[in-house]
Design an enzyme around this catalytic site. Structure first.
Site, PDB file in Angstrom:
ATOM      1  N   GLU A 271     -16.355 -12.881  41.651  1.00 34.37           N
ATOM      2  CA  GLU A 271     -14.944 -12.425  41.339  1.00 34.37           C
ATOM      3  C   GLU A 271     -14.024 -13.790  41.875  1.00 34.37           C
ATOM      4  O   GLU A 271     -12.862 -13.933  41.130  1.00 34.37           O
ATOM      5  CB  GLU A 271     -14.777 -11.268  42.130  1.00 34.37           C
ATOM      6  CG  GLU A 271     -13.389 -10.616  42.056  1.00 34.37           C
ATOM      7  CD  GLU A 271     -13.002 -10.368  40.543  1.00 34.37           C
ATOM      8  OE1 GLU A 271     -12.291 -11.270  39.955  1.00 34.37           O
ATOM      9  OE2 GLU A 271     -13.288  -9.264  40.118  1.00 34.37           O
TER      10      GLU A 271
ATOM     11  N   GLY B 100      -4.160 -26.567  52.922  1.00 36.23           N
ATOM     12  CA  GLY B 100      -5.345 -26.007  52.519  1.00 36.23           C
ATOM     13  C   GLY B 100      -5.415 -25.217  51.181  1.00 36.23           C
ATOM     14  O   GLY B 100      -6.149 -24.625  50.984  1.00 36.23           O
TER      15      GLY B 100
ATOM     16  N   ALA C  80      -8.920 -16.016  43.457  1.00 34.07           N
ATOM     17  CA  ALA C  80      -9.087 -15.490  45.015  1.00 34.07           C
ATOM     18  C   ALA C  80      -9.737 -14.213  44.665  1.00 34.07           C
ATOM     19  O   ALA C  80     -10.558 -13.750  43.948  1.00 34.07           O
ATOM     20  CB  ALA C  80      -8.078 -15.776  45.729  1.00 34.07           C
TER      21      ALA C  80
ATOM     22  N   LYS D  13     -16.975 -22.235  41.807  1.00 34.41           N
ATOM     23  CA  LYS D  13     -16.845 -22.168  40.244  1.00 34.41           C
ATOM     24  C   LYS D  13     -17.967 -23.160  39.520  1.00 34.41           C
ATOM     25  O   LYS D  13     -18.026 -22.632  38.411  1.00 34.41           O
ATOM     26  CB  LYS D  13     -15.653 -22.375  39.838  1.00 34.41           C
ATOM     27  CG  LYS D  13     -14.533 -21.664  40.503  1.00 34.41           C
ATOM     28  CD  LYS D  13     -13.124 -22.174  39.935  1.00 34.41           C
ATOM     29  CE  LYS D  13     -11.874 -22.445  40.652  1.00 34.41           C
ATOM     30  NZ  LYS D  13     -12.169 -22.806  42.263  1.00 34.41           N
TER      31      LYS D  13
ATOM     32  N   LYS E  19     -11.589 -22.271  35.355  1.00 29.85           N
ATOM     33  CA  LYS E  19     -11.122 -20.610  35.382  1.00 29.85           C
ATOM     34  C   LYS E  19     -11.179 -19.906  33.962  1.00 29.85           C
ATOM     35  O   LYS E  19     -11.640 -18.915  33.795  1.00 29.85           O
ATOM     36  CB  LYS E  19      -9.780 -20.357  35.976  1.00 29.85           C
ATOM     37  CG  LYS E  19     -10.271 -20.735  37.509  1.00 29.85           C
ATOM     38  CD  LYS E  19      -8.995 -20.807  38.302  1.00 29.85           C
ATOM     39  CE  LYS E  19      -9.057 -21.345  39.827  1.00 29.85           C
ATOM     40  NZ  LYS E  19      -7.686 -21.320  40.696  1.00 29.85           N
TER      41      LYS E  19
ATOM     42  N   ASP F 175      -9.637 -27.760  37.235  1.00 26.83           N
ATOM     43  CA  ASP F 175      -9.881 -26.252  38.193  1.00 26.83           C
ATOM     44  C   ASP F 175      -9.459 -24.840  37.120  1.00 26.83           C
ATOM     45  O   ASP F 175      -9.973 -23.980  37.047  1.00 26.83           O
ATOM     46  CB  ASP F 175      -8.961 -26.542  39.629  1.00 26.83           C
ATOM     47  CG  ASP F 175      -9.439 -25.228  40.236  1.00 26.83           C
ATOM     48  OD1 ASP F 175     -10.722 -24.918  40.636  1.00 26.83           O
ATOM     49  OD2 ASP F 175      -8.517 -24.392  40.610  1.00 26.83           O
TER      50      ASP F 175
ATOM     51  N   LEU G 137      -8.266 -11.393  44.000  1.00 30.39           N
ATOM     52  CA  LEU G 137      -7.479 -10.487  42.669  1.00 30.39           C
ATOM     53  C   LEU G 137      -8.535  -9.983  41.864  1.00 30.39           C
ATOM     54  O   LEU G 137      -9.638 -10.773  41.316  1.00 30.39           O
ATOM     55  CB  LEU G 137      -6.419 -11.279  41.883  1.00 30.39           C
ATOM     56  CG  LEU G 137      -5.145 -11.582  42.486  1.00 30.39           C
ATOM     57  CD1 LEU G 137      -4.215 -12.367  41.709  1.00 30.39           C
ATOM     58  CD2 LEU G 137      -4.385 -10.478  42.983  1.00 30.39           C
TER      59      LEU G 137
ATOM     60  N   THR H  70     -19.079 -22.829  49.455  1.00 26.26           N
ATOM     61  CA  THR H  70     -18.655 -24.227  49.039  1.00 26.26           C
ATOM     62  C   THR H  70     -18.012 -24.400  47.754  1.00 26.26           C
ATOM     63  O   THR H  70     -17.938 -23.510  46.667  1.00 26.26           O
ATOM     64  CB  THR H  70     -19.835 -24.999  49.267  1.00 26.26           C
ATOM     65  OG1 THR H  70     -20.614 -24.801  48.211  1.00 26.26           O
ATOM     66  CG2 THR H  70     -20.682 -24.761  50.664  1.00 26.26           C
TER      67      THR H  70
ATOM     68  N   VAL I  20     -11.840 -17.008  39.987  1.00 18.76           N
ATOM     69  CA  VAL I  20     -10.772 -16.718  39.331  1.00 18.76           C
ATOM     70  C   VAL I  20      -9.785 -16.041  40.157  1.00 18.76           C
ATOM     71  O   VAL I  20     -10.035 -14.868  40.522  1.00 18.76           O
ATOM     72  CB  VAL I  20     -10.942 -16.158  37.930  1.00 18.76           C
ATOM     73  CG1 VAL I  20      -9.513 -16.219  37.273  1.00 18.76           C
ATOM     74  CG2 VAL I  20     -12.014 -17.112  37.217  1.00 18.76           C
TER      75      VAL I  20
END
Ligand code: ADP
Ligand code: ASP
Ligand code: MG
Length: 812
Positions: free
Chosen positions: A603, A661, A608, A576, A679, A675, A610, A552, A606
């Site tokens: 992980e 999305g 997705a 996050k 990060k 956001d 990667l 979530t 930040v």
């Protein structure tokens, strides 16, 4: 000649007795058949004793029904009457005793033994008569006439001389036919009826095997041998094909109830092998117990056994240091009153001694010790001993453990990884066993995880409690479901979803949730979602390798993170909020994760899937130092600015991004830079900078009106109204032959985010679609920075990152 013993589990009902009869009637050798009471009857008699005579009618009724079922099921009607009158006569006798007990509300040791004997007397006679009726040439010997005990060291032990003589006097009879005899019951030194202890029919059989020099002893029960752990608790346990006497003795002493532990001694004396066989699966190989049990090629550890309802008695004080004879007094006091010590540990400082006893013996043991050391206690040289209850003793056993390094290391790390606290440890001098004491509530978890570690090569069950089944969550479940088989085959990982929750409903399951129809199951669940209940359930299940998965973006869900970690449940999350919350909270979670050995992986916070955080951790852990990070970390903003053009208004592009999305549920979070700030804050913290969210410099490109909006709709509307504002920003960039990128940076420990014009020669210039890029400048990567680039948004990518973290956490 051989001795064959059928346990209560085998002679429980008329159906199971049919199987017993087929074994007996197919037997070619002369045999002594020892039978227990019908399964559960001794427990009923014991319950009656414990209730001090209350409810005798009920107890009698149960006993009568069980025996009637056997008689009616196996004997022809015309032959039933002597059996029925024998049953009636025994029940009358029992009733008289039971009535007397409930009237005087007291029960003596002698009466207890008498009451307990009814099970074996009834079963052996009924079975004998039915076998005779079936045409077998068969005789009966009453074990009370051949097995005697004598009083020795405060205990009744087998009187070898008397027993030997009695058996040889009956040898003519014994050697000629099939003999039926009751197990368990004997005659004691007072010439009264007594028994060999609960489970003692095994012992009766081995005594008979010894005195008759039998070729072997067969013990028929309801499992296919001695298992690598109690099969009722460890579903993956397997029968052990071969055990040495000593291994079998250790396993049975420490709780493998399938053999009563005194059983082995008479066999060892005469080198008689024992076979444990399954009445209900007669072709199964079973277990052979013999002088030199074959070493197991794969496993040094042969079995794991356990005893529940254990207490620890701790006794300490400076007064015992270096005092000779101390231990003698300590153990003397206990043995004088017949308290059985299961395990002993004494610190080499001699400052304390700790013993494990059965919970039922604990109070008695404490008062015996305190009495013995009354004087030293009154002088404050030694403290009164104290008891800890509700513990369990687990022993790992194997003859070859001593020659193998790393066994105890594996034992402790397995338990440690599962947050199981070890209360006491002991290793036998033979190094054939290591025993530990743990909290009883951790028993199932400990047994299963140890079994997995020692016996199930490359197999690990991981239990998942998943919350959030939206874009990321549903993709994750699909990926888990698709990969399940391959993970089991290739990595030996069994991912089992045990809990599933969205914002409305949840499923809490004791068994693995089938992922094929999880959606309909969740929707039709009658349990409303509740974060605390979800947490409580996952704690109460107390399953090994448990992970809480948060898919979530909800801050409420993160409130319980610390509670998960404190209970040894790892966390994998794409949310996050926790890591970008107050520094104190972030540091607390990291520390709880370390202390409780519970992974905390994020992980996907930040970029997705990667590997940004992982790369950063690897750099730092290998001794590198971060000098600068520059990154485009919002796939969303990148998508928006890559598509924003004269033809595509800012509002239109944002609206499309929401529809696809690509944005957070509230797009303002992306556009006002919150956001991205979160990060870069996380990356700064991961690089060792102790900064707060408010330390991140954030110069917004949004007009004031948009910043002030209160809802998603209002916000989108404000973007439409401020078309000119955005066009101006775009025009300026185009004029400078630049592209707009929302950049986050960490330079000299200072984090900032903001919209920047990026010129053609910059590595960010060609960043396409919703891709992310992170550029690490470090001491090592001075001249040419380390770049991580790729798709950095979208449910499927994020889910795959969460999935990768789950696998990483599972391998810890
Ligand atoms: P019986 O009535 O045949 O004497 P028991 O109940 O005394 O049978 O012993 C068999 C039971 O022992 C099994 O059903 C199982 O629950 C239990 N048990 C405990 N540990 C083990 C083990 N390591 N291997 C096999 N069985 C075990
Ligand atoms: N019937 C006795 C008991 O239940 C003896 C045995 O089963 O071995 O303990
Ligand atoms: Mg038994």
């Amino acid at each position: 000649m051989k001795v064959i013993k059928f346990g209560g589990t085998s002679v429980a009902t008329s159906e199971s007795l049919k199987k017993v009869f087929s074994i007996i009637e197919n037997e070619k050798d002369n045999s002594i058949i020892v039978v227990s009471a019908l399964g559960g009857i001794t427990d009923i008699l014991q319950d009656f004793i414990n209730s001090k005579g209350n409810g005798s009618v009920d107890y009698l009724k149960q006993i009568e029904e069980r025996h009637l079922e056997v008689i009616h099921g196996l004997s022809k009607i015309e032959n039933q009457s002597p059996l029925l009158s024998f049953l009636k006569q025994q029940l009358n006798e029992l009733e008289t005793i039971l009535e007397a007990v409930s009237t005087i509300d007291e029960i003596t040791k002698k009466t207890i033994s008498k009451v307990l004997s009814f099970g074996e007397i009834l079963s052996s006679k009924i079975i004998f008569e039915i076998l005779k009726e079936r045409g077998n040439d068969i005789s009966y010997i009453d074990s009370r006439e051949v097995i005697f005990t004598k009083y020795h060291n405060n205990n009744e032990i087998v009187d070898e001389e008397k027993t030997g003589i009695a058996i040889s006097n009956n040898l003519n009879l014994i050697e000629e036919k099939i003999i039926i005899m009751p197990g368990f019951i004997v005659t004691d030194s007072n010439n009264e009826i007594s028994n060999l202890g609960r489970g003692g029919s095994d012992y009766t059989a081995s005594i008979m095997a010894n005195y008759t020099n039998s070729s072997c002893l067969e013990i028929w029960t309801d499992v296919s041998g001695v298992f690598s752990a109690n099969p009722k608790i460890v579903k993956n346990s397997k029968p052990i094909v071969s055990l040495s006497y000593k291994e079998a003795m250790e396993l049975s002493f420490f709780g493998a109830k399938v053999i009563y532990f005194p059983t082995l001694q008479p066999l060892i004396e005469k080198n008689i092998p024992a076979y444990i066989k399954n009445t209900f699966d007669q072709n199964a190989i079973g277990t052979c117990i013999a002088n030199n049990g074959k070493p197991n090629e794969e496993n040094t550890v042969k079995g794991i056994s356990h005893i529940e309802n254990i207490s620890l008695i701790n006794f300490e004080g400076s007064g015992m240091v270096g005092v000779p004879g101390f231990s003698k007094r300590f153990f003397g006091a206990l043995s004088e009153k017949g308290v059985n010590v299961i395990m002993i540990t004494q610190a080499s400082s001699e400052f304390s001694i700790c013993i494990a006893v059965k919970e039922s013996d604990a109070k008695n043991a404490k008062s015996l010790i305190d009495k013995e050391f009354e004087y030293e206690i009154s002088q404050n040289k030694i403290n009164e001993c104290y008891i800890e209850n509700s513990l369990s003793n687990i022993a790992i056993v194997g003859d070859n453990m001593k020659s193998k390094k790393g066994v105890s290391g594996k034992l402790f790390s397995t338990l440690g990884n599962n947050n199981i606290n070890i209360r006491a440890i002991a290793q036998g001098a033979s190094e054939r066993n290591i025993s530990i004491i743990i909290d009883e509530k951790d028993n199932t978890k400990a047994l299963n995880s140890l079994h997995e570690a020692f016996f199930e090569n490359n197999c690990k069950n991981v239990h998942l409690f998943i919350t959030g089944v939206g874009n990321v969550g549903s993709n994750l479940i699909k990926q888990i479901s698709d990969q399940k088989k391959s993970l089991e085959e290739n990595l030996g990982l069994k991912l089992k979803v045990m809990g599933l929750s969205n914002s409305k409903k949840m499923i809490l399951s004791e068994t693995e949730i089938n992922l094929n129809d999880w959606k309909s199951k969740l929707n039709s669940s009658d349990i409303s979602s509740d974060n605390n209940k979800f947490l409580d359930f996952s704690i109460a299940q107390n399953l090994r390798n448990s992970l809480f998965i948060d898919n979530t973006a909800n801050s409420d869900i993160t409130i319980n993170y610390s509670n998960y970690l404190k209970n040894g449940i790892g966390i994998v999350t794409c949310n996050k909020i926790a890591c970008s919350d107050k520094l104190e909270k972030y540091l607390e979670l990291k520390s709880l994760s370390r202390i409780h050995n519970a992974p905390f992986l994020y992980e996907t916070n930040v970029g997705a899937a990667l590997p940004i955080i992982n790369t950063l951790n690897n750099l730092i852990n290998s001794g590198d130092r971060i000098t600068k990070i520059e990154a485009v970390l919002s796939g969303t903003l990148n998508y928006i600015f890559n598509n924003f053009s004269k033809e595509n208004s800012f509002y239109e592009v944002v609206k499309k991004a929401v529809e696809l999305g690509y944005t957070e549920p509230d797009p303002k979070i992306d556009l006002c830079g919150v956001d991205v700030s979160r990060k870069i804050l996380i990356l700064a913290r991961e690089s060792g900078k102790e900064i707060e969210f408010s330390d991140v410099l954030n110069k917004s490109f949004l007009p004031n009106e948009s910043v002030k909006t209160k809802s998603k709709e209002e916000f989108l509307e404000s973007l439409k109204n401020n078309n000119d504002h955005f066009n101006k920003i775009l025009d300026k960039a185009l004029k400078n032959k630049s592209r707009l990128k929302y950049v986050a940076s960490l330079i000299d420990g200072k984090a900032s985010v903001g919209l920047k014009e990026i010129s053609e020669d910059h590595p960010f210039y060609n960043l396409e679609g919703s891709d992310n890029i992170t550029v690490f400048h470090t001491d090592r990567y001075k001249d040419s920075p380390l770049v991580v680039k790729g798709a950095g948004a979208g449910g499927e990518f994020t889910a795959s990152g969460v999935f990768a973290d789950i696998i990483k956490a599972s391998k810890k």
